[in-house]
Design a protein around this motif. Structure first.
Motif, short mmCIF file in Angstrom:
data_model
loop_
_atom_site.label_atom_id
_atom_site.label_comp_id
_atom_site.label_asym_id
_atom_site.label_seq_id
_atom_site.Cartn_x
_atom_site.Cartn_y
_atom_site.Cartn_z
N PRO A 179 0.78 -1.24 0.00
CA PRO A 179 0.00 0.00 0.00
C PRO A 179 0.81 1.29 0.00
CG PRO A 179 -0.08 -1.03 2.15
CD PRO A 179 0.62 -2.00 1.26
N VAL A 180 2.15 1.22 0.29
CA VAL A 180 2.98 2.42 0.22
C VAL A 180 3.92 2.28 -0.97
CG1 VAL A 180 4.76 3.78 1.38
CG2 VAL A 180 2.84 2.86 2.69
N PRO B 111 0.84 6.46 0.31
CA PRO B 111 -0.10 5.41 -0.05
C PRO B 111 -0.43 5.48 -1.55
CG PRO B 111 -0.81 6.52 1.95
CD PRO B 111 0.32 7.33 1.38
#
Length: 392
Positions: free
Chosen positions: A144-145, A235
């Motif tokens: 997600p990052v 993100p």
């Protein structure tokens, strides 16, 4: 007249009409992510922002729109160009199946095993063959990052930035998604006061891979000392919203393909970027290649997958009195860049530019195949509120 509305991002206004029937699929908002299979079933009314957020709960994504309010349906059926395309392919390249309702009311599924010719046509042939109700996508490990963001320079740096971008972006690793953007500094943070309202040049970057490796990929662009550096770990779903545009504006878009961009072509691009007629307008350049080009030519209706660049004059303005000069700006760019254009076009980046441009997007052989497919599934051309393919 029949129009089909999902995200409502048809720049030619084809997702609505006057005095006709609008089939609005926005209530179809279901998203089911199967992290084990790395697939997602998505309702036709879902936007990319909604799909991104649902998939990111599992660290998954597929190539989606660069503006989060774009509808999944029209974007995918028209091809689907996004930041992940060089590593994951276009959105349509990640289709597993499509459910749709045909002009005569049948509910059908198209996949490699079921109605395969129809499935082929849905990889860029648009909404010509029915009303899509749901999609199944292959998903990829993303976030997600991620390392992503924008680098900004004053407009006078545009020639140097454009040349560096050309030399790095197209030959860079497939994990690097990028775009060169000429824009006006927005009147808000994090743009410093002295750059607000001024012509700027920006590079948008997304690294699909290890966050630390992303810093190394961005380093060559930082060598030109951007005045604003917004690239860093963030993100993925947040980056996907970073260049969202306000609704309710007037729009005229166009696009060209390029096999090469010599200095003279970059000069045209830079000059056009400085001649924008509205502070909301942008001139954009995207590199293709990578996974986009590795798809066999006959695997989808989309032709010219081997092109290296897509230029995209993106006229946006508020006042109807400014229609003519904003539209002319985009058309003038097309005339000036014509000596360096390779032919063909990505239809999601243009408005209603006539049948010749639709044919150019597919090439004559594929267009005839699509016309035969249209004749099988929509012989009365009920679904013509689109980049229309006339039934054979």
């Amino acid at each position: 007249e029949v129009a089909v509305r999902a995200g409502g991002h048809s720049v030619a206004g084809l997702s609505t009409n006057d005095g006709g029937l609008v089939i609005d699929v926005r209530p179809m908002t279901g998203v089911e992510v199967d992290p084990a299979a790395r697939q997602a079933r998505v309702g036709a009314g879902v936007t990319w922002g909604e799909l991104d957020r649902a998939a990111q709960d599992h660290g998954l994504a597929t190539t989606g729109g660069r503006v989060s309010t774009t509808g999944v349906a029209g974007f995918t059926l028209g091809g689907g160009s996004g930041w992940l395309e060089r590593s994951c392919g276009l959105a349509c390249d990640n289709l597993v199946s499509v459910d749709l309702v045909t002009a005569d009311g049948r509910h059908v599924t198209a996949s490699e095993d079921e109605n395969p010719e129809l499935f082929w046509g849905l990889h860029g042939g648009g909404g010509n063959f029915g009303v899509a109700t749901s999609f199944v996508f292959r998903m990829h490990r993303v976030g997600p990052v991620v390392t992503a963001g924008l680098l900004l320079w004053p407009g006078e740096a545009a020639p140097d930035v454009a040349r560096l971008f050309r030399d790095i972006a197209q030959t860079g690793p497939d994990e690097l998604g990028s775009g060169l953007v000429f824009l006006t500094g927005p009147p808000e943070e994090p743009v410093p006061p002295h750059l607000r309202g001024r012509d700027l040049v920006a590079v948008a970057l997304l690294w699909h891979g290890d966050v630390d490796d992303g810093a190394e990929a961005v380093a060559p662009f930082r060598s030109l000392s951007p005045e604003v550096d917004l690239v860093g770990p963030m993100p993925y779903a947040e980056f996907q919203c970073m260049i969202d545009d306000p609704p309710g504006m007037r729009n005229h878009w166009s696009a060209e393909y390029h096999d090469d961009l010599p200095d003279a072509a970059l000069d045209v691009l830079v000059r056009s970027g400085g001649e924008r007629q509205s502070p909301l307008a942008q001139q954009i350049l995207f590199p293709w290649g990578g996974a986009v080009a590795r798809v066999p030519d006959d695997a989808t209706p989309m032709s010219n997958r081997s092109v290296r660049w897509v230029s995209h004059p993106f006229a946006v303005w508020e006042d109807p009195a400014d229609d003519d000069r904003n539209i002319e700006w985009a058309r003038a760019f097309r005339r000036d860049i014509a000596p360096y254009a390779s032919g063909g076009v990505y239809l999601n980046f243009v408005g209603d530019e006539g049948e010749d441009r639709v044919r150019a997007a597919f090439g004559e052989e594929k267009y005839r195949r699509l016309a035969a497919l249209k004749g099988d599934w929509d012989p009365g051309n009920v679904f013509r509120g689109n980049q229309n393919i006339r039934p054979a």
